[in-house]
Design a protein around this motif. Structure first.
Motif, mmCIF file in Angstrom:
data_model
loop_
_atom_site.group_PDB
_atom_site.id
_atom_site.type_symbol
_atom_site.label_atom_id
_atom_site.label_comp_id
_atom_site.label_asym_id
_atom_site.label_seq_id
_atom_site.Cartn_x
_atom_site.Cartn_y
_atom_site.Cartn_z
ATOM 1 N N UNK A 1 -5.073 -22.956 26.685
ATOM 2 C CA UNK A 1 -5.590 -24.329 26.678
ATOM 3 C C UNK A 1 -5.843 -24.742 25.223
ATOM 4 N N UNK A 2 -4.759 -24.986 24.499
ATOM 5 C CA UNK A 2 -4.865 -25.159 23.054
ATOM 6 C C UNK A 2 -5.548 -26.465 22.640
ATOM 7 N N UNK A 3 -5.379 -27.518 23.414
ATOM 8 C CA UNK A 3 -6.041 -28.770 23.069
ATOM 9 C C UNK A 3 -7.555 -28.615 23.161
ATOM 10 N N UNK A 4 -8.017 -27.961 24.225
ATOM 11 C CA UNK A 4 -9.452 -27.713 24.393
ATOM 12 C C UNK A 4 -9.968 -26.762 23.308
ATOM 13 N N UNK A 5 -9.152 -25.760 22.973
ATOM 14 C CA UNK A 5 -9.539 -24.828 21.903
ATOM 15 C C UNK A 5 -9.651 -25.558 20.575
ATOM 16 N N UNK B 1 -12.927 -27.252 16.134
ATOM 17 C CA UNK B 1 -13.219 -28.373 15.243
ATOM 18 C C UNK B 1 -14.696 -28.759 15.330
ATOM 19 N N UNK B 2 -15.241 -28.668 16.530
ATOM 20 C CA UNK B 2 -16.664 -28.989 16.724
ATOM 21 C C UNK B 2 -17.555 -28.015 15.959
ATOM 22 N N UNK C 1 -9.142 -19.788 13.133
ATOM 23 C CA UNK C 1 -8.816 -19.999 14.545
ATOM 24 C C UNK C 1 -8.268 -21.405 14.777
ATOM 25 N N UNK C 2 -8.843 -22.391 14.089
ATOM 26 C CA UNK C 2 -8.375 -23.767 14.224
ATOM 27 C C UNK C 2 -6.942 -23.891 13.718
ATOM 28 N N UNK C 3 -6.641 -23.244 12.599
ATOM 29 C CA UNK C 3 -5.294 -23.302 12.036
ATOM 30 C C UNK C 3 -4.272 -22.709 13.007
ATOM 31 N N UNK C 4 -4.609 -21.577 13.622
ATOM 32 C CA UNK C 4 -3.702 -20.967 14.588
ATOM 33 C C UNK C 4 -3.522 -21.855 15.812
ATOM 34 N N UNK C 5 -4.604 -22.504 16.237
ATOM 35 C CA UNK C 5 -4.521 -23.425 17.367
ATOM 36 C C UNK C 5 -3.615 -24.602 17.028
ATOM 37 N N UNK C 6 -3.740 -25.115 15.813
ATOM 38 C CA UNK C 6 -2.896 -26.240 15.388
ATOM 39 C C UNK C 6 -1.427 -25.843 15.342
ATOM 40 N N UNK D 1 -2.425 -27.377 9.999
ATOM 41 C CA UNK D 1 -2.679 -25.934 9.996
ATOM 42 C C UNK D 1 -2.624 -25.383 8.572
ATOM 43 N N UNK D 2 -1.641 -25.823 7.798
ATOM 44 C CA UNK D 2 -1.514 -25.340 6.422
ATOM 45 C C UNK D 2 -2.730 -25.732 5.585
#
Length: 253
Positions: A187-191, A196-197, A214-219, A228-229
């Protein structure tokens, strides 16, 4: 980038031969974690060396009657494409076909490695020194549900936590677990929204670096390469536990 790929292959050969320093080994493993194709190359080379030690590629010298030992030569050796290595090449062809690896070990045209986002995020919650708190018990239960594939139960349990009454570090722990559950479940959008929060909660240095990573990997999972970069650069600037693999990731993106 081609020279960099050749450099990595040389490092892998030197690692198999045991000629790297401890720092060079650490740097190589950081690269291999982010580059599965290079890790497969190392595994294949190590397998071939083991087979060689076990005599799988030995032959008998007709003149002396003694057994010739085949060895893995350094890539810089003039004999690397000669008779000494032909037995390895034949065995490698069989191994690579069986594993589905689609690159030639000794080809001059090495494919560009591309960083792949991590498949799973490891759960890592700070524990109390003496006893397990009620919050830790809930988080551990949510992790257990998630590991068992019961995602809904895990998320419902986290929703029962009154985050508003927690201190900032405890609240971040809750969101880290929630984001990890979302990510591991795909569920990458939720992640993305969850990690981000966390960053908007002004976490400490360690948790901030972890959240950026973790945010970069999700992006990357969401196809947001540029964003992500930018976050990977922030991980590198934090110069923490993820900085080394982040540098490797940035070079291959």
């Amino acid at each position: 980038m081609k020279k960099n790929n050749e450099h990595i292959l040389h490092l892998i050969h030197n690692f198999v031969e045991g000629s790297l320093s401890e720092q060079e080994v650490d740097n190589l493993w950081a690269h291999l974690i982010a580059n599965p194709s290079d890790l497969e190359y190392l595994q294949t080379l190590a397998t071939l060396k083991k087979m060689g030690h076990e005599g799988a590629f030995s032959s008998t010298n007709e003149e002396t009657g003694r057994e010739n030992e085949t060895v893995i030569l350094p890539m810089s050796s003039k004999k690397v494409f000669g008779g000494y290595v032909k037995h390895y090449l034949a065995a490698a062809a069989i191994l690579l076909l069986s594993m589905g690896v689609l690159f030639n070990i000794f080809s001059n045209q090495v494919s560009e490695p591309e960083f792949s986002p991590i498949a799973m995020i490891e759960f890592n919650i700070e524990r109390s020194a003496d006893v397990t708190t009620n919050l830790e018990s809930i988080l551990n239960s949510a992790i257990s549900f998630s590991s068992a594939g019961e995602i809904t139960s895990a998320l419902d349990l986290l929703k029962s936590i009154e985050v508003e009454i927690l201190d900032s570090n405890e609240a971040v722990d809750v969101y880290i677990v929630k984001g990890t559950i979302y990510y591991n479940a795909g569920y990458y959008q939720e992640a993305h929204e969850t990690f981000d929060r966390i960053l908007h909660m002004n976490p400490g240095k360690v948790l901030r670096e972890k959240s950026y990573w973790y945010l970069a990997n999700t992006q990357l999972q969401l196809g947001m390469k540029q964003e992500a970069m930018e976050n990977i650069i922030k991980v590198i600037e934090a110069d923490g536990s993820f900085s080394r693999v982040a540098k490797m990731a940035l070079e291959s993106l």
